[in-house]
Design a protein around this motif. Structure first.
Motif, PDB file in Angstrom:
ATOM      1  N   HIS A  47      14.986   5.156   0.045  1.00 12.50           N
ATOM      2  CA  HIS A  47      15.029   6.958   1.649  1.00 12.50           C
ATOM      3  C   HIS A  47      13.708   6.652   2.574  1.00 12.50           C
ATOM      4  O   HIS A  47      13.234   7.725   3.398  1.00 12.50           O
ATOM      5  N   ASP A  48      12.294   6.010   1.891  1.00 10.37           N
ATOM      6  CA  ASP A  48      11.123   6.108   2.080  1.00 10.37           C
ATOM      7  C   ASP A  48      10.710   4.428   2.468  1.00 10.37           C
ATOM      8  O   ASP A  48      10.208   4.212   1.620  1.00 10.37           O
ATOM      9  N   TRP A  49      10.687   3.754   3.964  1.00  8.01           N
ATOM     10  CA  TRP A  49      10.384   2.374   3.924  1.00  8.01           C
ATOM     11  C   TRP A  49       8.811   1.996   3.956  1.00  8.01           C
ATOM     12  O   TRP A  49       8.082   0.919   3.687  1.00  8.01           O
ATOM     13  N   THR A  85       0.910  -1.344   0.085  1.00 10.61           N
ATOM     14  CA  THR A  85      -0.002  -0.246   0.218  1.00 10.61           C
ATOM     15  C   THR A  85       0.504   1.382   0.225  1.00 10.61           C
ATOM     16  O   THR A  85       2.047   1.462   0.571  1.00 10.61           O
ATOM     17  N   SER A  86       0.520   1.881  -0.607  1.00  9.83           N
ATOM     18  CA  SER A  86       1.018   3.628  -0.544  1.00  9.83           C
ATOM     19  C   SER A  86       0.851   4.277   0.975  1.00  9.83           C
ATOM     20  O   SER A  86       0.059   4.196   0.724  1.00  9.83           O
ATOM     21  N   LEU A 103      17.367   5.290  10.631  1.00  7.52           N
ATOM     22  CA  LEU A 103      16.533   5.582  11.376  1.00  7.52           C
ATOM     23  C   LEU A 103      15.442   6.318  11.210  1.00  7.52           C
ATOM     24  O   LEU A 103      14.333   5.880  10.785  1.00  7.52           O
ATOM     25  N   GLN A 104      15.399   6.914  11.548  1.00 10.18           N
ATOM     26  CA  GLN A 104      14.896   8.476  11.182  1.00 10.18           C
ATOM     27  C   GLN A 104      14.159   8.369   9.211  1.00 10.18           C
ATOM     28  O   GLN A 104      13.457   9.705   9.621  1.00 10.18           O
ATOM     29  N   ARG A 105      15.442   8.804   8.464  1.00  9.27           N
ATOM     30  CA  ARG A 105      15.177   9.161   7.000  1.00  9.27           C
ATOM     31  C   ARG A 105      13.779   7.898   6.783  1.00  9.27           C
ATOM     32  O   ARG A 105      13.536   7.866   6.036  1.00  9.27           O
ATOM     33  N   TYR A 121      11.225  -4.808   4.088  1.00  9.01           N
ATOM     34  CA  TYR A 121      11.620  -3.648   3.933  1.00  9.01           C
ATOM     35  C   TYR A 121      13.645  -3.209   4.281  1.00  9.01           C
ATOM     36  O   TYR A 121      14.096  -2.752   3.866  1.00  9.01           O
ATOM     37  N   VAL A 122      13.740  -4.477   5.211  1.00 11.82           N
ATOM     38  CA  VAL A 122      15.666  -4.244   5.793  1.00 11.82           C
ATOM     39  C   VAL A 122      16.406  -4.553   4.108  1.00 11.82           C
ATOM     40  O   VAL A 122      17.399  -3.879   3.988  1.00 11.82           O
TER      41      VAL A 122
END
Length: 301
Positions: free
Chosen positions: A100-102, A7-8, A140-142, A92-93
């Motif tokens: 850049h966007d998980w 899903t987006s 992580l924040q990114r 995601y890993v």
């Protein structure tokens, strides 16, 4: 559970959803938040302790919150609680270093519930991910930025047992840490491990702090009664709740249903509803009319 599809982020919460204010940031459990299974100390009982963390997720989702379950455990088992097939390797890993966007890896798992699986990875990919968590303060924040800043989204992160790079990296993002303990004598050593700050070398959480949940408390067993009583006395207000042993939880999990849908009148369902309300109160989440509200925070907090 509905069919699992990628899903987006735009579909996590409809643009028209009424949100009066972005809920405070998260971890362990919080609005715009991450609820964390900070440790379950050992693998014994790990699956049942994961359920202790996930069950309030279902309760929050039923009240109207959009909830995301995020897996930081290489075992990649969290997805199985949401009907993701065993042979589904998405996660995601493996893409974390170049993506850049998980949020692009988020799967829809039913009404108001979403999951971000760890995914199948090689040993080299796992090591590279942990290396970034350890040495890159912005990594992580990114990766989670779009999710953590999405209005009204509650994120619950499941951590591997004991100390880990992810646990340490998430400390600064978490609103609250939640630690499940089985009602047995071995959990006393886990409790001491946490209290002596051996998980991260410092306090687990600098916002709302860390709390405990006693899982599978069985009044028929003397040891379970004694441990539950001892923990209640020792932990005081830091004990967020006690979930009693209930076969309905096992049966609901096998049926891939939440206990609230499987047997809403069960003892465990009652315990979970109470715990979810306490979590909502701690994090300033108020849900009643479908609108998610967050209590305003004092400047600098």
């Amino acid at each position: 559970l509905c069919p699992l599809t990628t899903t987006s982020l735009g579909h996590l919460i409809p643009a028209s959803s009424p949100v009066t204010r972005r809920i405070p940031q998260v971890t362990a459990m919080a609005a715009r938040s991450v609820m964390r299974d900070a440790c379950s100390g050992r693998n014994l009982g790990r699956r049942s302790n994961v359920m202790a963390i996930l069950l309030p997720l279902y309760s929050l989702a039923r009240t109207g919150s959009k909830v995301l379950a995020l897996d930081f455990d290489v075992q990649n088992a969290l997805r199985l609680h949401f009907g993701v097939p065993l042979n589904d390797e998405r996660g995601y890993v493996a893409k974390a270093l170049e993506l850049h966007d998980w949020s692009q890896c988020v799967l829809s798992a039913g009404s108001n519930i979403f999951v971000l699986p760890y995914g199948e990875v090689s040993e080299a990919q796992r090591q590279a991910f942990d290396e970034q968590l350890t040495h890159n303060d912005h990594f992580l924040q990114r990766g989670l930025s779009a999710l953590l800043n999405y209005p009204g989204l509650i994120t619950i992160a499941d951590m591997p047992p004991g100390p880990s790079p992810a646990l340490k990296a998430l400390t600064g993002l978490a609103d609250l840490h939640l630690i499940p303990l089985l009602a047995d004598s071995a959990s006393m050593s886990t409790l001491a491990h946490v209290e002596k700050q051996r998980l991260t070398g410092a306090a687990l959480n600098y916002k709302h702090g860390h709390y405990f949940v006693i899982n599978q408390s069985d009044s028929r067993r003397q040891v379970s009664r004694d441990v539950t009583s001892l923990m209640e006395e020792k932990l005081g207000e830091r004990l967020l709740g006690v979930i009693h042993r209930d076969e309905s939880v096992v049966e609901a999990n096998a049926s891939q249903k939440s206990i609230l849908d499987f047997n809403a009148s069960s003892a465990a369902a009652f315990d979970i509803e109470i715990m979810a309300k306490k979590i909502s109160s701690l994090l300033g989440i108020h849900i009643g009319d479908g609108t998610v509200h967050s209590q305003p925070r004092m400047s600098g907090r």
